[in-house]
Motif scaffolding. Structure first.
Motif, PDB file in Angstrom:
ATOM      1  N   PHE A 140      10.163  45.631  18.597  1.00 42.02           N
ATOM      2  CA  PHE A 140       9.698  46.836  19.283  1.00 42.02           C
ATOM      3  C   PHE A 140       9.191  46.504  20.686  1.00 42.02           C
ATOM      4  O   PHE A 140       9.553  47.164  21.665  1.00 42.02           O
ATOM      5  N   PHE A 141       8.381  45.461  20.790  1.00 46.72           N
ATOM      6  CA  PHE A 141       7.820  45.099  22.093  1.00 46.72           C
ATOM      7  C   PHE A 141       8.892  44.586  23.052  1.00 46.72           C
ATOM      8  O   PHE A 141       8.944  44.995  24.211  1.00 46.72           O
ATOM      9  N   MET A 142       9.773  43.712  22.572  1.00 43.94           N
ATOM     10  CA  MET A 142      10.778  43.105  23.445  1.00 43.94           C
ATOM     11  C   MET A 142      11.890  44.085  23.808  1.00 43.94           C
ATOM     12  O   MET A 142      12.602  43.872  24.788  1.00 43.94           O
ATOM     13  N   SER A 143      12.038  45.171  23.047  1.00 43.40           N
ATOM     14  CA  SER A 143      13.090  46.156  23.327  1.00 43.40           C
ATOM     15  C   SER A 143      12.729  47.109  24.460  1.00 43.40           C
ATOM     16  O   SER A 143      13.584  47.854  24.940  1.00 43.40           O
ATOM     17  N   THR A 144      11.478  47.105  24.884  1.00 47.19           N
ATOM     18  CA  THR A 144      11.068  47.985  25.985  1.00 47.19           C
ATOM     19  C   THR A 144      11.656  47.547  27.323  1.00 47.19           C
ATOM     20  O   THR A 144      11.601  48.296  28.302  1.00 47.19           O
ATOM     21  N   GLY A 145      12.190  46.333  27.369  1.00 44.09           N
ATOM     22  CA  GLY A 145      12.751  45.839  28.623  1.00 44.09           C
ATOM     23  C   GLY A 145      11.698  45.356  29.601  1.00 44.09           C
ATOM     24  O   GLY A 145      11.994  45.109  30.784  1.00 44.09           O
ATOM     25  N   SER A 146      10.465  45.199  29.146  1.00 45.39           N
ATOM     26  CA  SER A 146       9.374  44.760  30.024  1.00 45.39           C
ATOM     27  C   SER A 146       9.564  43.334  30.529  1.00 45.39           C
ATOM     28  O   SER A 146       8.867  42.899  31.449  1.00 45.39           O
ATOM     29  N   TYR A 147      10.524  42.627  29.933  1.00 46.51           N
ATOM     30  CA  TYR A 147      10.797  41.250  30.366  1.00 46.51           C
ATOM     31  C   TYR A 147      11.088  41.171  31.871  1.00 46.51           C
ATOM     32  O   TYR A 147      10.636  40.247  32.554  1.00 46.51           O
ATOM     33  N   MET A 148      11.832  42.160  32.375  1.00 42.66           N
ATOM     34  CA  MET A 148      12.142  42.148  33.807  1.00 42.66           C
ATOM     35  C   MET A 148      10.900  42.369  34.658  1.00 42.66           C
ATOM     36  O   MET A 148      10.785  41.825  35.759  1.00 42.66           O
ATOM     37  N   GLU A 149       9.964  43.172  34.162  1.00 39.12           N
ATOM     38  CA  GLU A 149       8.694  43.359  34.875  1.00 39.12           C
ATOM     39  C   GLU A 149       7.932  42.039  34.948  1.00 39.12           C
ATOM     40  O   GLU A 149       7.270  41.739  35.939  1.00 39.12           O
ATOM     41  N   VAL A 150       8.032  41.262  33.877  1.00 39.07           N
ATOM     42  CA  VAL A 150       7.318  39.981  33.807  1.00 39.07           C
ATOM     43  C   VAL A 150       7.889  38.987  34.809  1.00 39.07           C
ATOM     44  O   VAL A 150       7.147  38.385  35.592  1.00 39.07           O
ATOM     45  N   ILE A 151       9.208  38.809  34.793  1.00 32.59           N
ATOM     46  CA  ILE A 151       9.809  37.743  35.596  1.00 32.59           C
ATOM     47  C   ILE A 151      10.151  38.163  37.025  1.00 32.59           C
ATOM     48  O   ILE A 151      10.471  37.308  37.854  1.00 32.59           O
ATOM     49  N   SER A 152      10.084  39.464  37.316  1.00 31.17           N
ATOM     50  CA  SER A 152      10.369  39.924  38.673  1.00 31.17           C
ATOM     51  C   SER A 152       9.122  40.469  39.361  1.00 31.17           C
ATOM     52  O   SER A 152       8.806  40.114  40.498  1.00 31.17           O
ATOM     53  N   GLY A 153       8.378  41.325  38.652  1.00 26.75           N
ATOM     54  CA  GLY A 153       7.152  41.891  39.228  1.00 26.75           C
ATOM     55  C   GLY A 153       6.019  40.882  39.309  1.00 26.75           C
ATOM     56  O   GLY A 153       5.143  40.963  40.172  1.00 26.75           O
ATOM     57  N   ILE A 154       6.004  39.922  38.404  1.00 24.34           N
ATOM     58  CA  ILE A 154       5.081  38.779  38.352  1.00 24.34           C
ATOM     59  C   ILE A 154       3.613  39.190  38.205  1.00 24.34           C
ATOM     60  O   ILE A 154       2.992  38.986  37.156  1.00 24.34           O
ATOM     61  N   ARG A 155       3.010  39.767  39.228  1.00 29.28           N
ATOM     62  CA  ARG A 155       1.555  39.878  39.333  1.00 29.28           C
ATOM     63  C   ARG A 155       0.933  40.826  38.319  1.00 29.28           C
ATOM     64  O   ARG A 155      -0.049  40.487  37.653  1.00 29.28           O
ATOM     65  N   THR A 156       1.475  42.037  38.198  1.00 30.95           N
ATOM     66  CA  THR A 156       0.885  43.027  37.304  1.00 30.95           C
ATOM     67  C   THR A 156       0.890  42.544  35.865  1.00 30.95           C
ATOM     68  O   THR A 156      -0.124  42.600  35.160  1.00 30.95           O
ATOM     69  N   MET A 157       2.038  42.065  35.398  1.00 29.75           N
ATOM     70  CA  MET A 157       2.162  41.626  34.010  1.00 29.75           C
ATOM     71  C   MET A 157       1.279  40.422  33.715  1.00 29.75           C
ATOM     72  O   MET A 157       0.707  40.306  32.633  1.00 29.75           O
ATOM     73  N   LEU A 158       1.173  39.542  34.696  1.00 32.56           N
ATOM     74  CA  LEU A 158       0.302  38.372  34.543  1.00 32.56           C
ATOM     75  C   LEU A 158      -1.142  38.826  34.344  1.00 32.56           C
ATOM     76  O   LEU A 158      -1.839  38.370  33.428  1.00 32.56           O
ATOM     77  N   GLY A 159      -1.591  39.762  35.188  1.00 30.45           N
ATOM     78  CA  GLY A 159      -2.967  40.237  35.128  1.00 30.45           C
ATOM     79  C   GLY A 159      -3.288  40.988  33.857  1.00 30.45           C
ATOM     80  O   GLY A 159      -4.307  40.727  33.200  1.00 30.45           O
ATOM     81  N   ILE A 160      -2.414  41.928  33.448  1.00 26.82           N
ATOM     82  CA  ILE A 160      -2.730  42.743  32.271  1.00 26.82           C
ATOM     83  C   ILE A 160      -2.626  41.945  30.982  1.00 26.82           C
ATOM     84  O   ILE A 160      -3.305  42.269  29.997  1.00 26.82           O
ATOM     85  N   SER A 161      -1.807  40.897  30.951  1.00 30.19           N
ATOM     86  CA  SER A 161      -1.730  40.058  29.747  1.00 30.19           C
ATOM     87  C   SER A 161      -3.032  39.296  29.535  1.00 30.19           C
ATOM     88  O   SER A 161      -3.467  39.082  28.403  1.00 30.19           O
ATOM     89  N   ILE A 162      -3.669  38.903  30.639  1.00 31.70           N
ATOM     90  CA  ILE A 162      -4.965  38.221  30.560  1.00 31.70           C
ATOM     91  C   ILE A 162      -6.025  39.177  30.021  1.00 31.70           C
ATOM     92  O   ILE A 162      -6.815  38.828  29.136  1.00 31.70           O
ATOM     93  N   VAL A 163      -6.033  40.403  30.551  1.00 32.40           N
ATOM     94  CA  VAL A 163      -7.003  41.407  30.093  1.00 32.40           C
ATOM     95  C   VAL A 163      -6.785  41.716  28.609  1.00 32.40           C
ATOM     96  O   VAL A 163      -7.745  41.807  27.830  1.00 32.40           O
ATOM     97  N   ALA A 164      -5.534  41.865  28.200  1.00 29.31           N
ATOM     98  CA  ALA A 164      -5.216  42.211  26.810  1.00 29.31           C
ATOM     99  C   ALA A 164      -5.701  41.147  25.835  1.00 29.31           C
ATOM    100  O   ALA A 164      -6.314  41.469  24.808  1.00 29.31           O
ATOM    101  N   VAL A 165      -5.448  39.887  26.147  1.00 33.80           N
ATOM    102  CA  VAL A 165      -5.841  38.830  25.216  1.00 33.80           C
ATOM    103  C   VAL A 165      -7.360  38.641  25.192  1.00 33.80           C
ATOM    104  O   VAL A 165      -7.945  38.359  24.143  1.00 33.80           O
ATOM    105  N   GLY A 361      18.560  50.391  32.316  1.00 31.94           N
ATOM    106  CA  GLY A 361      17.202  50.038  32.713  1.00 31.94           C
ATOM    107  C   GLY A 361      17.130  48.837  33.635  1.00 31.94           C
ATOM    108  O   GLY A 361      18.155  48.258  34.022  1.00 31.94           O
ATOM    109  N   ASN A 362      15.915  48.409  33.954  1.00 29.27           N
ATOM    110  CA  ASN A 362      15.717  47.263  34.843  1.00 29.27           C
ATOM    111  C   ASN A 362      16.275  45.974  34.253  1.00 29.27           C
ATOM    112  O   ASN A 362      16.644  45.059  34.984  1.00 29.27           O
ATOM    113  N   LEU A 363      16.341  45.903  32.921  1.00 26.47           N
ATOM    114  CA  LEU A 363      16.810  44.692  32.272  1.00 26.47           C
ATOM    115  C   LEU A 363      18.254  44.348  32.636  1.00 26.47           C
ATOM    116  O   LEU A 363      18.660  43.180  32.598  1.00 26.47           O
TER     117      LEU A 363
END
Length: 370
Positions: A140-165, A361-363
């Motif tokens: 479910f999580f990996m099907s959202t296509g957020s992988y491209m946000e992680v490896i291309s957008g870099i900063r936002t995903m890095l920051g929110i993953s820290i907050v989440a954990v 999608g972005n993926l």
């Protein structure tokens, strides 16, 4: 454009996801950490070999990284002092010094998925989640296509993953927030969206401390927040201005297919929330889960509002919500009363989101050569 390279990139992503989905369905939970770590390594290798198109965020960020590496130590210190995102500058500078462009996406993927999969692993152990249900939550999580946000957008995903954990450790594992203060500061100084999630986290924490009339906790939080504000006032002001400009700017990006994926994702998350609220075993007796659930509700209210007025906020907060919802999804899937019905809904929606992400999608920008 680049049809064959993109088809190969998508094939690698989907096949890799399918393989790890099947592996997790079969393994014993004691091996889950090893399998998720291996998947993190694979995702990092894919990220390392990603070749961004001119329109991708990563293409622009690599140019910025190259410019930072050309600066002297004294120049980079000055940049750190004047930037609203000094951690991003330092992050780019350190990685850029290795002269391997692929490392920026690879290291980001490694950190992000380590954080997200920590939540998966710990939830599975704590609540005795079956392997099949862990695998579905991953799909479910990996099907959202957020992988491209992680490896291309870099900063936002890095920051929110820290907050989440950090949030997960504090609410579900009952670890002291003091241990995570530095990490919250790091996240806040990476990107305005991460700063927003940190502010929401602390406001909710203060509200909850007052609500339960725990004045000691309230005063400790008040002192911590005051200290952080005094020490980092300039950075907070700069980040706040940038965040406001980010939301109110007239030059807004909007992409129909990613918006559709986000809507499907949020629709399923709302169903999960409604079903979970009916589960009295947790909503009545588990105070940790109640507090955890409260934060997700606040985030989802922001998502609903931003879906009308601002696409980027909607898109990124939807990904943040999809990280946070995983423990609740896994617990719900494990419930005997809801298992089959919820399982089928989540599985079908995952396949639909993955199809859209890969086709429109972005993926579909994922490629390893041109």
């Amino acid at each position: 454009m680049y049809l064959i390279p993109r088809l190969i990139g998508l094939f690698v992503y989907v096949i890799t996801l399918g393989i790890f989905y099947l592996i997790i369905c079969k393994i014993d939970k004691k091996d889950l950490g090893k399998v998720l770590f291996l998947y993190t390594i694979v995702l990092s290798i894919i990220a390392y070999n990603f070749v961004p198109a001119v329109g991708n965020d990563l293409y622009r960020l690599l140019i910025a990284m190259h410019s930072y590496t050309q600066e002297s130590i004294s120049q980079i210190i000055t940049t750190l002092k004047t930037s609203s995102t000094p951690i991003t500058v330092l992050y780019f500078y350190i990685i850029g010094k290795f002269s391997k462009d692929g490392l920026l996406a690879a290291v980001t993927a490694f950190i992000f998925y380590n954080n997200v999969f920590y939540i998966f692993k710990k939830t599975a152990i704590k609540y005795s989640i079956s392997s099949k249900n862990i695998a579905l939550a991953l799909l479910f999580f990996m099907s959202t296509g957020s992988y491209m946000e992680v490896i291309s957008g870099i900063r936002t995903m890095l920051g929110i993953s820290i907050v989440a954990v950090c949030f997960y450790k504090e609410e579900i594992e009952q670890k002291s927030i003091v241990l995570n203060i530095v990490w919250y500061i790091v996240a806040a100084l990476i990107h305005p969206v991460a700063l927003a999630t940190v502010i929401i986290r602390f406001l909710l924490l203060i509200y909850q401390s007052l609500k339960i009339k725990n004045m000691i906790s309230f005063f400790i939080l008040f002192i911590l927040c005051t200290g952080i504000f005094i020490l980092g006032k300039n950075y907070i002001n700069l980040m706040s201005e940038k965040a406001i400009n980010y939301v109110t700017t007239e030059n807004r990006h909007w992409y129909l297919w990613e918006f559709l994926i986000g809507c499907i994702d949020m629709f399923i998350i709302f169903i999960i929330q409604i079903k979970f609220l009916k589960n009295k075993n947790y909503t009545t007796h588990d105070s940790k889960m109640i507090r955890y659930f409260s934060f997700i509700k606040v985030i989802n209210i922001i998502i609903l509002i931003s879906s009308i007025i601002e696409y980027n906020t909607f898109h990124r907060f939807a990904i943040f919500s999809s990280i946070l919802i995983n423990p609740i999804l896994m617990i719900l899937l494990n419930s005997k009363n809801e298992n089959k019905k919820i399982y089928n809904i989540v599985f079908l929606s995952s396949i639909i989101m993955l199809f859209i992400a890969c086709s429109r999608g972005n993926l579909c920008s994922l490629k390893f050569f041109e």
